[in-house]
Design a protein around this motif. Sequence first.
Motif, PDB file in Angstrom:
ATOM      1  N   MET A 170       0.821  -1.216   0.000  1.00 15.45           N
ATOM      2  CA  MET A 170       0.000   0.000   0.000  1.00 15.45           C
ATOM      3  C   MET A 170       0.855   1.265   0.000  1.00 15.45           C
ATOM      4  O   MET A 170       0.429   2.313  -0.509  1.00 15.45           O
ATOM      5  N   ASP A 171       2.054   1.170   0.563  1.00 12.36           N
ATOM      6  CA  ASP A 171       2.970   2.312   0.575  1.00 12.36           C
ATOM      7  C   ASP A 171       3.758   2.444  -0.719  1.00 12.36           C
ATOM      8  O   ASP A 171       4.608   3.334  -0.844  1.00 12.36           O
ATOM      9  N   GLY A 172       3.502   1.553  -1.672  1.00 10.21           N
ATOM     10  CA  GLY A 172       4.188   1.636  -2.960  1.00 10.21           C
ATOM     11  C   GLY A 172       5.651   1.237  -2.917  1.00 10.21           C
ATOM     12  O   GLY A 172       6.451   1.717  -3.737  1.00 10.21           O
ATOM     13  N   LYS A 173       6.008   0.347  -2.002  1.00 11.75           N
ATOM     14  CA  LYS A 173       7.412  -0.023  -1.833  1.00 11.75           C
ATOM     15  C   LYS A 173       7.756  -1.381  -2.452  1.00 11.75           C
ATOM     16  O   LYS A 173       8.710  -2.037  -2.049  1.00 11.75           O
ATOM     17  N   THR A 174       6.976  -1.797  -3.434  1.00  7.98           N
ATOM     18  CA  THR A 174       7.272  -3.018  -4.165  1.00  7.98           C
ATOM     19  C   THR A 174       7.321  -2.708  -5.651  1.00  7.98           C
ATOM     20  O   THR A 174       7.075  -1.581  -6.076  1.00  7.98           O
ATOM     21  N   GLY A 175       7.669  -3.735  -6.442  1.00  7.33           N
ATOM     22  CA  GLY A 175       7.660  -3.560  -7.886  1.00  7.33           C
ATOM     23  C   GLY A 175       8.987  -3.180  -8.489  1.00  7.33           C
ATOM     24  O   GLY A 175       9.058  -2.815  -9.667  1.00  7.33           O
ATOM     25  N   SER A 176      10.068  -3.248  -7.689  1.00  7.02           N
ATOM     26  CA  SER A 176      11.400  -2.932  -8.207  1.00  7.02           C
ATOM     27  C   SER A 176      12.445  -3.704  -7.419  1.00  7.02           C
ATOM     28  O   SER A 176      12.180  -4.173  -6.306  1.00  7.02           O
ATOM     29  N   PRO A 177      13.660  -3.839  -7.977  1.00  5.73           N
ATOM     30  CA  PRO A 177      14.726  -4.536  -7.258  1.00  5.73           C
ATOM     31  C   PRO A 177      15.095  -3.887  -5.931  1.00  5.73           C
ATOM     32  O   PRO A 177      15.685  -4.540  -5.062  1.00  5.73           O
ATOM     33  N   ASP A 178      14.740  -2.606  -5.779  1.00  7.14           N
ATOM     34  CA  ASP A 178      15.039  -1.897  -4.526  1.00  7.14           C
ATOM     35  C   ASP A 178      13.858  -1.917  -3.565  1.00  7.14           C
ATOM     36  O   ASP A 178      13.898  -1.249  -2.527  1.00  7.14           O
ATOM     37  N   GLY A 179      12.826  -2.646  -3.901  1.00  5.59           N
ATOM     38  CA  GLY A 179      11.646  -2.699  -3.049  1.00  5.59           C
ATOM     39  C   GLY A 179      11.873  -3.466  -1.767  1.00  5.59           C
ATOM     40  O   GLY A 179      12.948  -4.030  -1.530  1.00  5.59           O
ATOM     41  N   GLU A 180      10.841  -3.474  -0.938  1.00  7.95           N
ATOM     42  CA  GLU A 180      10.932  -4.146   0.357  1.00  7.95           C
ATOM     43  C   GLU A 180      10.211  -5.490   0.307  1.00  7.95           C
ATOM     44  O   GLU A 180       9.272  -5.684  -0.459  1.00  7.95           O
ATOM     45  N   ALA A 181      10.678  -6.401   1.149  1.00  8.53           N
ATOM     46  CA  ALA A 181      10.032  -7.697   1.301  1.00  8.53           C
ATOM     47  C   ALA A 181      10.015  -8.052   2.780  1.00  8.53           C
ATOM     48  O   ALA A 181      10.723  -7.451   3.595  1.00  8.53           O
ATOM     49  N   VAL A 182       9.199  -9.033   3.120  1.00  5.14           N
ATOM     50  CA  VAL A 182       8.995  -9.443   4.510  1.00  5.14           C
ATOM     51  C   VAL A 182       9.223 -10.950   4.608  1.00  5.14           C
ATOM     52  O   VAL A 182       8.904 -11.689   3.667  1.00  5.14           O
ATOM     53  N   PRO A 209       4.014  -9.102  -0.406  1.00  7.48           N
ATOM     54  CA  PRO A 209       5.437  -9.366  -0.634  1.00  7.48           C
ATOM     55  C   PRO A 209       6.077 -10.055   0.577  1.00  7.48           C
ATOM     56  O   PRO A 209       6.865  -9.456   1.319  1.00  7.48           O
ATOM     57  N   ILE A 210       5.747 -11.318   0.777  1.00  5.04           N
ATOM     58  CA  ILE A 210       6.172 -12.015   1.987  1.00  5.04           C
ATOM     59  C   ILE A 210       6.694 -13.413   1.658  1.00  5.04           C
ATOM     60  O   ILE A 210       6.207 -14.072   0.736  1.00  5.04           O
ATOM     61  N   VAL A 211       7.688 -13.829   2.415  1.00  4.82           N
ATOM     62  CA  VAL A 211       8.202 -15.194   2.357  1.00  4.82           C
ATOM     63  C   VAL A 211       7.884 -15.858   3.690  1.00  4.82           C
ATOM     64  O   VAL A 211       8.260 -15.350   4.753  1.00  4.82           O
ATOM     65  N   PHE A 212       7.168 -16.954   3.631  1.00  7.70           N
ATOM     66  CA  PHE A 212       6.898 -17.748   4.824  1.00  7.70           C
ATOM     67  C   PHE A 212       8.002 -18.800   4.942  1.00  7.70           C
ATOM     68  O   PHE A 212       8.119 -19.670   4.077  1.00  7.70           O
ATOM     69  N   PHE A 213       8.792 -18.702   6.000  1.00  3.99           N
ATOM     70  CA  PHE A 213       9.948 -19.584   6.161  1.00  3.99           C
ATOM     71  C   PHE A 213       9.672 -20.547   7.311  1.00  3.99           C
ATOM     72  O   PHE A 213       9.767 -20.187   8.483  1.00  3.99           O
ATOM     73  N   TYR A 256      20.322 -19.910   1.701  1.00  8.56           N
ATOM     74  CA  TYR A 256      20.574 -18.562   1.201  1.00  8.56           C
ATOM     75  C   TYR A 256      19.966 -18.365  -0.185  1.00  8.56           C
ATOM     76  O   TYR A 256      19.225 -17.411  -0.438  1.00  8.56           O
ATOM     77  N   ALA A 257      20.295 -19.275  -1.110  1.00 11.17           N
ATOM     78  CA  ALA A 257      19.915 -19.090  -2.508  1.00 11.17           C
ATOM     79  C   ALA A 257      18.409 -19.027  -2.691  1.00 11.17           C
ATOM     80  O   ALA A 257      17.886 -18.147  -3.387  1.00 11.17           O
ATOM     81  N   VAL A 258      17.697 -19.954  -2.085  1.00  8.34           N
ATOM     82  CA  VAL A 258      16.246 -20.014  -2.283  1.00  8.34           C
ATOM     83  C   VAL A 258      15.561 -18.844  -1.581  1.00  8.34           C
ATOM     84  O   VAL A 258      14.620 -18.241  -2.112  1.00  8.34           O
ATOM     85  N   THR A 259      16.028 -18.494  -0.379  1.00  7.54           N
ATOM     86  CA  THR A 259      15.425 -17.369   0.341  1.00  7.54           C
ATOM     87  C   THR A 259      15.658 -16.058  -0.392  1.00  7.54           C
ATOM     88  O   THR A 259      14.738 -15.243  -0.532  1.00  7.54           O
ATOM     89  N   ARG A 260      16.888 -15.842  -0.880  1.00  7.31           N
ATOM     90  CA  ARG A 260      17.169 -14.604  -1.604  1.00  7.31           C
ATOM     91  C   ARG A 260      16.301 -14.495  -2.851  1.00  7.31           C
ATOM     92  O   ARG A 260      15.741 -13.430  -3.149  1.00  7.31           O
ATOM     93  N   ALA A 261      16.151 -15.590  -3.584  1.00 11.57           N
ATOM     94  CA  ALA A 261      15.318 -15.566  -4.783  1.00 11.57           C
ATOM     95  C   ALA A 261      13.853 -15.292  -4.440  1.00 11.57           C
ATOM     96  O   ALA A 261      13.170 -14.513  -5.116  1.00 11.57           O
ATOM     97  N   ALA A 262      13.356 -15.936  -3.376  1.00  5.89           N
ATOM     98  CA  ALA A 262      11.957 -15.743  -2.984  1.00  5.89           C
ATOM     99  C   ALA A 262      11.706 -14.306  -2.525  1.00  5.89           C
ATOM    100  O   ALA A 262      10.659 -13.717  -2.836  1.00  5.89           O
ATOM    101  N   LEU A 263      12.628 -13.738  -1.768  1.00  7.27           N
ATOM    102  CA  LEU A 263      12.486 -12.358  -1.322  1.00  7.27           C
ATOM    103  C   LEU A 263      12.513 -11.387  -2.500  1.00  7.27           C
ATOM    104  O   LEU A 263      11.733 -10.429  -2.550  1.00  7.27           O
ATOM    105  N   ASP A 264      13.406 -11.646  -3.463  1.00 10.44           N
ATOM    106  CA  ASP A 264      13.467 -10.773  -4.634  1.00 10.44           C
ATOM    107  C   ASP A 264      12.202 -10.883  -5.476  1.00 10.44           C
ATOM    108  O   ASP A 264      11.717  -9.884  -6.024  1.00 10.44           O
ATOM    109  N   ASN A 265      11.648 -12.084  -5.584  1.00  6.01           N
ATOM    110  CA  ASN A 265      10.375 -12.227  -6.276  1.00  6.01           C
ATOM    111  C   ASN A 265       9.285 -11.427  -5.572  1.00  6.01           C
ATOM    112  O   ASN A 265       8.457 -10.770  -6.206  1.00  6.01           O
ATOM    113  N   ALA A 266       9.276 -11.486  -4.245  1.00  5.95           N
ATOM    114  CA  ALA A 266       8.271 -10.757  -3.473  1.00  5.95           C
ATOM    115  C   ALA A 266       8.400  -9.254  -3.676  1.00  5.95           C
ATOM    116  O   ALA A 266       7.402  -8.559  -3.918  1.00  5.95           O
TER     117      ALA A 266
END
Length: 387
Positions: A170-182, A209-213, A256-266
Motif C-alpha cells: 500500500m505504501d508503494g514499496k514493491t515492484g522494483s529490485p530496490d523494493g521491500e520484502a517481509v 510481498p512475503i516469504v513464509f519460512f 541462502y539461494a532459495v530465500t534470496r530468490a523468494a524475497l526478490d520475487n516478493a
Amino acid sequence: MAKGERKAGAVPPSGGGADAPAGGFVQLLTPDGEHLGSVTTADGTTYSVDFTDEEYRGLYRDLVTVRRLDAEATALQRQGELGLWASLLGQEAAQVGSGRALRPQDMAFPTYREHGVLYCRGIDPIMPFGLFRGVDQGGWDANEHKFNSYTIVIGSQTLHATGYAMGVTMDGKTGSPDGEAVIAYFGDGATSQGEVNESFVWSGVFNAPIVFFCQNNQYAISEPLERQTRIPLYNRAAGYGFPGIRIDGNDVLASYAVTRAALDNARNGQGPTLIEAYTYRMGAHTSSDDPTRYRIASEVESWKAKDPIARVKAFLAKQKLADDDFFGEVDEAAKQLALDLRERVLAMPDPQPVTMFDHVYPSGSPELDEQRAAFTEYHASFEGSGH
C-alpha cells in the motif's frame, strides 16, 4: 549472490541428494561437503550462489559463532541464570542462510528461536538474554534493525508479518529490485495453527510481498510431523495460490539461494512463497522439555551425520579455502564472545518491580498512573518486614 527466477504461479518440485526426503529438496552442499554448483528444479528455476572465498569463510564463522552462543545460553539456563531457553541447535544453516539473504530494507518476524537470524541482522546477542532472564521485554529497536520482537504465541507473528507486508504494498514499496520484502519464521507445529493458515489466505489474495519460512525440525514439541500433516508442508502453498518449495535446511547455501530468490520475487511484485526448510531440532524444544520421552537416540544420531557446520567445514577444507589455523581462530573467537556474553548476562541488574508500568503506553494513562500508585503503596508496605 543468489540466482533464481520462477514462473508465476508455479509450485517448484525439488531435486536433492541421497539424504533427501521423499519428493526431494533443493540442496547445494551435501553432508560430505560437496558443492553441487547449481540446481534446476522441474519448472526450470535454477538456484545457485556466487560467493567469494571470504564470504564462504564468513558463513562458517557465522554458523560456529551462533552455535557457541546458543550453547552458552543453554548452560546459563541449566545453572539457573535464565528462566527458559529455546535452543537452535541443528538449525543454524536455515537461520544463517536465510538471515544473510535478507537485504537491509527487508523486515523479519521471528518466533522465539531465531537467534541466528537476530545475529545476522546485527543485533547485539545480549538482547534476547534479557527477555529469557526476565529483566526486560527484549530491548532491541525493531524498526532500526528490521527485526521484530520475539513472539511466544505460536503462529501469531505470521499475521503481524502479513499485515506489515500488505502495508508495504500500500505504501508503494514493491515492484522494483530496490523494493521491500517481509519474511515470517515459524516451525512445523505452527502450520497447524489457524493464524498461519489465515496468513496464507490473506497473503495469497492480496499478493503480499512475503516469504513464509517454515523450519520443519520434525517435531512440534513432542508431536512428530506425521501427526500434523498427510502431505509435505511445502505442498500446502498450492492451495493458497502461491509457490512452495522445500530445501535442505541443513545446507546454508541452499537456504541462502532459495530465500534470496523468494524475497526478490516478493519485492518485485510476484507475491508470497512458502519455503519449507527440512531440518532437525537436535536438542529439546525448550529447556523445560525432555526429548528422550518421544524420540529415539538412533534418530538423533542419523541427523548428526547431516550437521550443517561439519559440511561447510568439509567444503572449506576440500577446496583449500581454510586450514586448521583458521578453524582454530574461529573457535577461539566464538569462545571468547560466549564468555563475554556470560559475564554480561550475570551483570544484568534486576529491575525494580514498579518498572513493569514504564512501557505499557508511550504517553501513560490516568488508569495506569492509578495502578502504579496503588502498586507502589502496596510494595512499600513490606519495607522493614524482611519480605
